[in-house]
Scaffold this motif. Structure first.
Motif, PDB file in Angstrom:
ATOM      1  N   HIS A 105      -5.741  -4.774   2.955  1.00  0.00           N
ATOM      2  CA  HIS A 105      -6.656  -3.890   2.804  1.00  0.00           C
ATOM      3  C   HIS A 105      -7.945  -3.833   3.893  1.00  0.00           C
ATOM      4  O   HIS A 105      -8.495  -2.855   4.312  1.00  0.00           O
ATOM      5  N   SER A 135     -11.882   1.448   3.606  1.00  0.00           N
ATOM      6  CA  SER A 135     -11.287   2.598   4.299  1.00  0.00           C
ATOM      7  C   SER A 135     -12.049   3.773   3.893  1.00  0.00           C
ATOM      8  O   SER A 135     -12.418   4.088   2.792  1.00  0.00           O
ATOM      9  N   HIS A 173      -8.183   0.446  -1.285  1.00  0.00           N
ATOM     10  CA  HIS A 173      -8.413   0.772  -0.017  1.00  0.00           C
ATOM     11  C   HIS A 173      -9.933   0.847   0.224  1.00  0.00           C
ATOM     12  O   HIS A 173     -10.668   0.662   1.190  1.00  0.00           O
ATOM     13  N   THR A 208      -1.636   6.527   0.905  1.00  0.00           N
ATOM     14  CA  THR A 208      -1.316   5.137  -0.303  1.00  0.00           C
ATOM     15  C   THR A 208      -0.667   6.118  -1.569  1.00  0.00           C
ATOM     16  O   THR A 208      -1.077   7.054  -1.873  1.00  0.00           O
TER      17      THR A 208
END
Ligand code: APR
Length: 243
Positions: free
Chosen positions: A82, A111, A106, A99
């Motif tokens: 991740h 992210s 994440h 995802t």
């Protein structure tokens, strides 16, 4: 290290790299997969706990099961996979992460452009109105009820037999179609429609990379297969990024 160097070289030269992840990316964080020997479906019959019909039949039973998932997910931390995927996004190489996971890891790793095609367990939604709520603890009363309209709240996840959230799905297809490098991490590639995404990428001419310690239904179409655990492989990638 050779594979990690090769991987990074391809990603650095890409124009639009997109990542697709499944349960395998979170295994080294302590989240179980669904299929396989120790998978959730070997302990819990999805027909009893994870279908639209099961929820309609006995929402409290399904809720209690989902609450165990919420409890676990609140405790786990992102692993090197991740973290490296988030780092590759902040460096401008990875444009988005699609995802199938509902574990929020994440986002926790940093992210920003995450497309959750199966929802998120840490978000509740009302079964009747448009009310949504982000949670950071297991609700005290199960099932919880909507503060606006009193109908039942439920985790905003996709159960078997339910449609995917169409805006997320639309974005997933759009991002997939734009990719020139498509990185598939830790998914068995058997659950539709998400399993179609690597095929769409391939059809558009993307270079497909798969990271998975086991051969999957996607492996036959990939251009680079990395036979490793995601956390281990991305630790090498992180090492290279920081050297
Ligand atoms: N690193 C990378 N991959 C791994 C690792 C690891 N450390 N450990 C296991 N894997 C791989 C397995 O080899 C397998 O291919 O992760 C994959 C997990 O497959 P599934 O359990 O089928 O999970 P996933 O593909 O995400 O399932 C899709 O099915 O039940 C539904 O809604 C659920 O989103 C889920 C969907």
């Amino acid at each position: 290290m050779k594979l990690a160097e090769n991987f990074l070289d391809i990603v650095r030269k890409s124009r639009y790299a997109v990542v697709l992840t499944g349960a395998g990316v979170s295994v080294e964080s302590g989240v179980p997969t669904f299929r396989g020997k120790d998978g959730l479906w070997s302990k819990y019959d999805p027909d009893e706990y994870a279908t639209k019909e099961a929820f309609e039949r006995d929402p409290v039973k399904v809720w209690r099961w989902l609450a165990m998932g919420i409890e676990l997910i609140l405790k786990v931390e992102p692993n090197m996979a991740h973290i490296a995927i988030a780092e590759l996004e902040s460096l401008g190489y990875v444009k988005s992460v699609i995802t199938q996971n509902i574990d929020n890891l994440h986002q926790k790793a940093g992210s920003k452009n995450v497309i959750e095609v199966h929802g998120n367990t840490l978000r509740l939604r009302c079964t009747a109105c448009s009310y949504r709520e982000i949670i950071n603890m297991v609700p005290n009363n199960i099932p919880p009820y909507c503060p606006k309209c009193d109908a039942m709240l439920r985790p905003d996840v996709v159960l078997f037999g339910e449609a995917l959230p169409y805006e997320e799905w639309d974005r997933a297809v759009d991002e997939t179609s734009k990719a020139d490098v498509y990185i598939v991490v830790g998914t068995s590639g058997v659950v539709m429609p998400a399993a179609m995404l690597p095929l769409i990428a391939k059809g558009k001419g993307a270079f497909i990379i798969e990271i998975n310690p086991e051969v999957t239904s996607i492996t036959r179409i990939v251009d680079l297969y990395i036979d490793k655990k995601a956390g281990e492989f991305f630790s090498e990638v992180m090492e290279l990024l920081s050297s």
